[in-house]
Motif scaffolding. Structure first.
Motif, mmCIF file in Angstrom:
data_model
loop_
_atom_site.group_PDB
_atom_site.id
_atom_site.type_symbol
_atom_site.label_atom_id
_atom_site.label_comp_id
_atom_site.label_asym_id
_atom_site.label_seq_id
_atom_site.Cartn_x
_atom_site.Cartn_y
_atom_site.Cartn_z
ATOM 1 N N SER A 62 9.261 6.397 -4.266
ATOM 2 C CA SER A 62 7.751 6.020 -4.549
ATOM 3 C C SER A 62 7.240 7.572 -5.227
ATOM 4 C CB SER A 62 7.026 5.651 -3.052
ATOM 5 O OG SER A 62 5.580 5.794 -3.163
ATOM 6 N N PRO A 63 6.281 7.622 -5.534
ATOM 7 C CA PRO A 63 5.558 9.287 -5.906
ATOM 8 C C PRO A 63 5.538 9.552 -4.374
ATOM 9 C CG PRO A 63 4.756 6.824 -7.820
ATOM 10 C CD PRO A 63 5.440 6.167 -6.797
ATOM 11 N N ASP A 64 4.587 8.932 -3.414
ATOM 12 C CA ASP A 64 4.743 8.892 -1.935
ATOM 13 C C ASP A 64 5.451 9.652 -1.927
ATOM 14 O OD1 ASP A 64 1.708 8.403 -2.603
ATOM 15 O OD2 ASP A 64 2.662 5.932 -2.319
ATOM 16 N N ASP A 65 7.023 10.005 -1.629
ATOM 17 C CA ASP A 65 7.945 10.125 -1.405
ATOM 18 C C ASP A 65 8.744 11.547 -1.997
ATOM 19 O OD1 ASP A 65 8.630 7.824 -0.177
ATOM 20 O OD2 ASP A 65 10.134 6.936 -1.810
ATOM 21 N N ALA A 67 8.741 15.222 -2.393
ATOM 22 C CA ALA A 67 8.379 16.468 -1.219
ATOM 23 C C ALA A 67 8.625 17.478 -2.159
ATOM 24 C CB ALA A 67 9.758 16.183 -0.303
ATOM 25 N N ARG A 91 13.479 12.229 -3.387
ATOM 26 C CA ARG A 91 12.060 13.148 -3.166
ATOM 27 C C ARG A 91 11.524 13.865 -4.649
ATOM 28 N NH1 ARG A 91 14.900 11.963 1.639
ATOM 29 N NH2 ARG A 91 13.493 11.216 2.795
ATOM 30 N N ARG A 95 12.177 12.240 -9.667
ATOM 31 C CA ARG A 95 12.775 11.157 -9.262
ATOM 32 C C ARG A 95 14.573 10.497 -9.565
ATOM 33 N NH1 ARG A 95 8.096 7.925 -7.974
ATOM 34 N NH2 ARG A 95 9.544 5.901 -8.767
#
Length: 165
Positions: A62-65, A67, A91, A95
């Motif tokens: 996910s884009p939320d992953d 880092a 991350r 991706r």
């Protein structure tokens, strides 16, 4: 200058690994199924290569992953933190990953490979036969944590994976 590139997948992984796992990636046969709209003639000669170079997308991430900072690989405090681009995982901003699976055989639009660390349903954006002469030139080195992370279990056969219950 930041550039946006819109690309379409050329194939999809069929079978093989069904869940994302950090280790035990070896010994599993997957199919890279080239999209039917691409002529089978585009694959002519590929069977003469032992390995492919495959560009694929961590589509389950996910884009939320993402880092964008330094962190310890696999969050192991024994390994010194390193930046996003020193890691090979989902991350990353785009991706994307590159793998070099062994080509077992070809059959029409299907490329049977082993040692592909992508899961069933993964979109493939590009691939080519692996040219050994295009590999790294000169001595190759990496941080110690890379071999400690990969060995001994990353490429161990999937059927050796311990059952956790």
């Amino acid at each position: 200058m930041q550039v946006t590139l819109e690309i379409e997948s050329v194939a999809t992984v069929v079978g093989g690994h069904t869940t994302v796992m950090d280790d035990y990636q070896g010994g599993v046969v997957s199919i890279i199924r080239v999209h039917e709209e691409l002529p089978v003639e585009t694959l002519k000669g590929l069977e003469k290569f032992s390995h492919l170079q495959v560009l694929w997308h961590f589509h389950l991430g996910s884009p939320d992953d993402v880092a964008l900072h330094a962190r310890s690989p696999r969050n192991n405090p024994a390994w010194e933190p390193s930046g996003t681009f020193a890691h090979r995982n989902h991350r990353r901003p785009n991706r994307l990953a590159v793998s070099q699976p062994r080509l077992v055989r070809t059959d029409g639009h299907d490329l049977y490979v082993t040692d592909l660390d992508a899961v069933d349903g993964t979109p493939i954006f590009d691939f080519a036969g692996w040219f050994p002469v295009m590999g790294p030139r000169g001595p190759v080195h990496a941080p110690k944590w890379v071999s400690e992370l990969i060995e001994p279990d990353y490429w161990a056969d999937a059927d050796e994976r311990p059952i956790r219950g």
